[in-house]
Design a protein around this motif. Structure first.
Motif, PDB file in Angstrom:
ATOM      1  N   VAL A 256       8.679  -6.348 -10.955  1.00  0.00           N
ATOM      2  CA  VAL A 256       7.561  -6.004 -11.821  1.00  0.00           C
ATOM      3  C   VAL A 256       6.386  -5.705 -10.905  1.00  0.00           C
ATOM      4  O   VAL A 256       6.080  -6.498 -10.013  1.00  0.00           O
ATOM      5  N   ALA A 257       5.723  -4.560 -11.097  1.00  0.00           N
ATOM      6  CA  ALA A 257       4.617  -4.166 -10.220  1.00  0.00           C
ATOM      7  C   ALA A 257       3.410  -3.717 -11.028  1.00  0.00           C
ATOM      8  O   ALA A 257       3.549  -3.072 -12.062  1.00  0.00           O
ATOM      9  N   MET A 258       2.210  -4.062 -10.528  1.00  0.00           N
ATOM     10  CA  MET A 258       0.944  -3.576 -11.074  1.00  0.00           C
ATOM     11  C   MET A 258       0.252  -2.831  -9.952  1.00  0.00           C
ATOM     12  O   MET A 258       0.040  -3.391  -8.878  1.00  0.00           O
ATOM     13  N   GLU A 259      -0.091  -1.563 -10.187  1.00  0.00           N
ATOM     14  CA  GLU A 259      -0.699  -0.728  -9.156  1.00  0.00           C
ATOM     15  C   GLU A 259      -2.102  -0.308  -9.547  1.00  0.00           C
ATOM     16  O   GLU A 259      -2.365  -0.005 -10.710  1.00  0.00           O
ATOM     17  N   SER A 260      -2.977  -0.268  -8.561  1.00  0.00           N
ATOM     18  CA  SER A 260      -4.329   0.267  -8.712  1.00  0.00           C
ATOM     19  C   SER A 260      -4.394   1.521  -7.855  1.00  0.00           C
ATOM     20  O   SER A 260      -4.354   1.447  -6.623  1.00  0.00           O
ATOM     21  N   PHE A 261      -4.464   2.683  -8.507  1.00  0.00           N
ATOM     22  CA  PHE A 261      -4.426   3.976  -7.833  1.00  0.00           C
ATOM     23  C   PHE A 261      -5.824   4.561  -7.725  1.00  0.00           C
ATOM     24  O   PHE A 261      -6.614   4.487  -8.675  1.00  0.00           O
ATOM     25  N   GLU A 262      -6.129   5.179  -6.571  1.00  0.00           N
ATOM     26  CA  GLU A 262      -7.344   5.976  -6.436  1.00  0.00           C
ATOM     27  C   GLU A 262      -6.989   7.279  -5.740  1.00  0.00           C
ATOM     28  O   GLU A 262      -6.228   7.288  -4.779  1.00  0.00           O
ATOM     29  N   GLY A 263      -7.503   8.373  -6.283  1.00  0.00           N
ATOM     30  CA  GLY A 263      -7.198   9.683  -5.731  1.00  0.00           C
ATOM     31  C   GLY A 263      -7.350  10.735  -6.795  1.00  0.00           C
ATOM     32  O   GLY A 263      -8.320  10.718  -7.561  1.00  0.00           O
ATOM     33  N   SER A 264      -6.364  11.652  -6.874  1.00  0.00           N
ATOM     34  CA  SER A 264      -6.455  12.717  -7.869  1.00  0.00           C
ATOM     35  C   SER A 264      -5.088  13.020  -8.471  1.00  0.00           C
ATOM     36  O   SER A 264      -4.054  12.869  -7.814  1.00  0.00           O
ATOM     37  N   LEU A 265      -5.110  13.406  -9.737  1.00  0.00           N
ATOM     38  CA  LEU A 265      -3.952  13.941 -10.451  1.00  0.00           C
ATOM     39  C   LEU A 265      -4.292  15.377 -10.785  1.00  0.00           C
ATOM     40  O   LEU A 265      -5.279  15.636 -11.484  1.00  0.00           O
ATOM     41  N   GLN A 266      -3.518  16.294 -10.236  1.00  0.00           N
ATOM     42  CA  GLN A 266      -3.716  17.722 -10.492  1.00  0.00           C
ATOM     43  C   GLN A 266      -5.184  18.117 -10.334  1.00  0.00           C
ATOM     44  O   GLN A 266      -5.742  18.840 -11.147  1.00  0.00           O
ATOM     45  N   GLY A 267      -5.830  17.612  -9.271  1.00  0.00           N
ATOM     46  CA  GLY A 267      -7.197  17.980  -8.945  1.00  0.00           C
ATOM     47  C   GLY A 267      -8.287  17.198  -9.654  1.00  0.00           C
ATOM     48  O   GLY A 267      -9.470  17.427  -9.418  1.00  0.00           O
TER      49      GLY A 267
ATOM     50  N   GLU B 120       0.867  -1.168   0.000  1.00  0.00           N
ATOM     51  CA  GLU B 120       0.000   0.000   0.000  1.00  0.00           C
ATOM     52  C   GLU B 120       0.905   1.219   0.000  1.00  0.00           C
ATOM     53  O   GLU B 120       1.833   1.316   0.808  1.00  0.00           O
ATOM     54  N   LYS B 121       0.642   2.146  -0.934  1.00  0.00           N
ATOM     55  CA  LYS B 121       1.427   3.377  -1.041  1.00  0.00           C
ATOM     56  C   LYS B 121       0.504   4.573  -0.867  1.00  0.00           C
ATOM     57  O   LYS B 121      -0.658   4.533  -1.283  1.00  0.00           O
ATOM     58  N   HIS B 122       1.037   5.649  -0.292  1.00  0.00           N
ATOM     59  CA  HIS B 122       0.317   6.913  -0.168  1.00  0.00           C
ATOM     60  C   HIS B 122       1.111   7.991  -0.896  1.00  0.00           C
ATOM     61  O   HIS B 122       2.339   8.061  -0.751  1.00  0.00           O
ATOM     62  N   PHE B 123       0.403   8.839  -1.661  1.00  0.00           N
ATOM     63  CA  PHE B 123       1.015   9.843  -2.522  1.00  0.00           C
ATOM     64  C   PHE B 123       0.658  11.250  -2.059  1.00  0.00           C
ATOM     65  O   PHE B 123      -0.473  11.504  -1.651  1.00  0.00           O
ATOM     66  N   GLU B 124       1.626  12.171  -2.176  1.00  0.00           N
ATOM     67  CA  GLU B 124       1.421  13.578  -1.840  1.00  0.00           C
ATOM     68  C   GLU B 124       2.059  14.451  -2.904  1.00  0.00           C
ATOM     69  O   GLU B 124       3.126  14.122  -3.413  1.00  0.00           O
ATOM     70  N   GLY B 125       1.413  15.559  -3.232  1.00  0.00           N
ATOM     71  CA  GLY B 125       1.916  16.487  -4.240  1.00  0.00           C
ATOM     72  C   GLY B 125       0.832  16.728  -5.262  1.00  0.00           C
ATOM     73  O   GLY B 125      -0.334  16.880  -4.912  1.00  0.00           O
ATOM     74  N   GLU B 126       1.209  16.746  -6.536  1.00  0.00           N
ATOM     75  CA  GLU B 126       0.213  16.883  -7.609  1.00  0.00           C
ATOM     76  C   GLU B 126      -0.559  15.586  -7.812  1.00  0.00           C
ATOM     77  O   GLU B 126      -1.577  15.565  -8.491  1.00  0.00           O
ATOM     78  N   VAL B 127      -0.052  14.506  -7.234  1.00  0.00           N
ATOM     79  CA  VAL B 127      -0.731  13.209  -7.192  1.00  0.00           C
ATOM     80  C   VAL B 127      -1.058  12.962  -5.723  1.00  0.00           C
ATOM     81  O   VAL B 127      -0.160  12.909  -4.890  1.00  0.00           O
ATOM     82  N   VAL B 128      -2.341  12.838  -5.404  1.00  0.00           N
ATOM     83  CA  VAL B 128      -2.767  12.642  -4.022  1.00  0.00           C
ATOM     84  C   VAL B 128      -3.663  11.416  -3.986  1.00  0.00           C
ATOM     85  O   VAL B 128      -4.612  11.307  -4.769  1.00  0.00           O
ATOM     86  N   GLY B 129      -3.356  10.475  -3.100  1.00  0.00           N
ATOM     87  CA  GLY B 129      -4.201   9.291  -2.981  1.00  0.00           C
ATOM     88  C   GLY B 129      -3.409   8.100  -2.496  1.00  0.00           C
ATOM     89  O   GLY B 129      -2.378   8.239  -1.836  1.00  0.00           O
ATOM     90  N   ARG B 130      -3.921   6.931  -2.861  1.00  0.00           N
ATOM     91  CA  ARG B 130      -3.267   5.693  -2.429  1.00  0.00           C
ATOM     92  C   ARG B 130      -3.320   4.672  -3.556  1.00  0.00           C
ATOM     93  O   ARG B 130      -4.123   4.784  -4.482  1.00  0.00           O
TER      94      ARG B 130
END
Length: 135
Positions: A64-75, A35-45
């Protein structure tokens, strides 16, 4: 458009997956969830499926990684998948691959496509960027 962020790994959970048939190689293959958490212009997990042939003692291997992201990119809110991989000889990253999975976007990120990358600063800060388009 380019969106940049830093991220932290909140969880790294090795899983017991044993391929059949078993094949012995010079580096062990392992699978984990992250599980990753993102901060900046990309916000979410992101929820990540992580596979690697890696030697912890030398830092040599490939992942090799496959990620499922939920949150926002630049709003812009939504979710999407992205995949990435790299090889390291212990102190570098080579053979890097990074792509946004086509048709995986939802919400305001529906129609997202593109590439990106990751880097780790000398102080251990993890960085990510997406070079993306929205249809």
């Amino acid at each position: 458009m380019r969106a940049t962020a830093t991220f932290t790994v909140k969880a790294f959970v090795p899983t017991e997956v044993k391929p059949e048939p078993a094949v012995s190689t010079g580096l062990p293959v392992s699978v984990a969830t992250m599980e990753k958490h993102f901060e900046g212009e990309v916000v979410g997990r992101a929820a990540t499926l992580f596979t690697a042939a890696f030697d912890q003692s030398t830092g040599v291997g490939t992942y090799v990684a496959m990620e499922s992201f939920e949150g926002s990119l630049q709003g812009r809110d939504g979710s999407f998948n992205f995949a990435h991989s790299a090889t390291t000889s212990g102190s570098d990253r080579t053979a890097e691959f990074f792509t946004v999975v086509p048709s995986s976007g939802t919400g305001e990120l529906a129609g997202i496509s593109g590439t990106g990358g990751m880097a780790v600063d000398a102080d251990g800060t993890h960085r990510i960027w997406f070079d993306y388009q929205l249809d």
